[in-house]
Write an enzyme that holds these catalytic residues in place. Structure first.
Site, mmCIF file in Angstrom:
data_model
loop_
_atom_site.group_PDB
_atom_site.id
_atom_site.type_symbol
_atom_site.label_atom_id
_atom_site.label_comp_id
_atom_site.label_asym_id
_atom_site.label_seq_id
_atom_site.Cartn_x
_atom_site.Cartn_y
_atom_site.Cartn_z
ATOM 1 N N TYR A 159 32.614 39.685 49.914
ATOM 2 C CA TYR A 159 33.821 40.220 49.640
ATOM 3 C C TYR A 159 34.641 40.120 50.939
ATOM 4 O O TYR A 159 35.828 39.988 50.949
ATOM 5 C CB TYR A 159 34.016 41.756 49.042
ATOM 6 C CG TYR A 159 35.069 42.385 48.935
ATOM 7 C CD1 TYR A 159 36.055 41.868 47.892
ATOM 8 C CD2 TYR A 159 35.589 43.376 49.844
ATOM 9 C CE1 TYR A 159 37.284 42.428 47.895
ATOM 10 C CE2 TYR A 159 36.921 43.846 49.561
ATOM 11 C CZ TYR A 159 37.772 43.280 48.667
ATOM 12 O OH TYR A 159 38.995 43.607 48.499
ATOM 13 N N SER B 294 42.832 42.416 52.485
ATOM 14 C CA SER B 294 42.236 43.664 52.547
ATOM 15 C C SER B 294 42.056 44.026 53.915
ATOM 16 O O SER B 294 41.863 43.138 54.675
ATOM 17 C CB SER B 294 41.055 43.656 51.509
ATOM 18 O OG SER B 294 40.350 45.049 51.895
#
Length: 205
Positions: free
Chosen positions: A167, A154
């Site tokens: 995250y 990501s």
């Protein structure tokens, strides 16, 4: 992870396809579903991995009918170390041509306000499962001098993200791990590729 997965099944079938398997984690929706559809359309036999067995069964039926390829499912909660170990052992025992390390989920909010158990599950799925499954398939790929591993990282992994601390840190691991393996695998016949998207319209959020 929150909610209970269907009863664990390492793989739903027992047949051996003509080509080695492509394995997609997080295959029940979003990027994982798109990867599975693309692989099946290119003639790969695909093993679909996720917690939701009913969703996987529907997708498997659709892909078999549309593309005439072997599709098997593995109902597995990757946050559960026992289930993950059984999946890891199953993958190590079969030829795997493609592994898409795609499963993952976010938590949002100030870390100390979040559920500690959920934070731990996030690390298990986003980090430990990626490492486990890569280690399961990589020896066979190197022995055959052929294989491909795709990591869904990501853009969140390129900087700290307050209110998504776990995250972002987990995706920093994935990004770094994928890029390092890309260099390590040079000349071996095995490729390691990082997919690092920004926000994607899916069930993920």
């Amino acid at each position: 992870m929150s909610g209970s997965p269907d009863e664990y099944r390492p793989f739903s079938g027992g047949g051996t396809p003509a080509r080695p398997w492509a394995v997609v984690t997080g295959a029940s929706s979003g990027i994982g579903e798109a990867l599975a559809r693309g692989l099946a359309a290119h003639g790969h036999p695909v093993r679909l991995v996720a917690r939701r067995g009913d969703v996987l069964e529907r997708l498997a039926k659709e892909l078999r009918a549309a593309h005439g390829v072997d599709i098997e499912i593995s109902v597995c909660d990757l946050a559960d170390r026992g289930q993950r170990a059984r999946l890891r052992d199953a993958l190590a025992a079969v030829p795997v041509a493609v592994l898409c390390n795609n499963a993952g989920f976010p938590t949002c909010g100030v870390l100390t306000a979040n559920d500690p158990a959920r934070e731990i599950e996030e690390v298990e799925v986003n980090v430990a499962a990626v490492h486990d499954l890569t280690m399961a398939v990589l020896p066979g790929m190197l022995e055959r001098r052929s294989g491909a591993i795709l990591f869904t990282g990501s853009t969140a992994g390129v900087q700290p993200v307050p209110t998504a601390a776990t995250y972002a840190a987990s995706k920093a691991f994935v990004n770094s791990f994928a890029e390092a393996l890309h260099e390590e695998m040079a000349g071996t016949g095995v490729t390691c590729t990082l997919l690092a998207p920004g926000p994607v319209r899916s069930e993920f959020s």
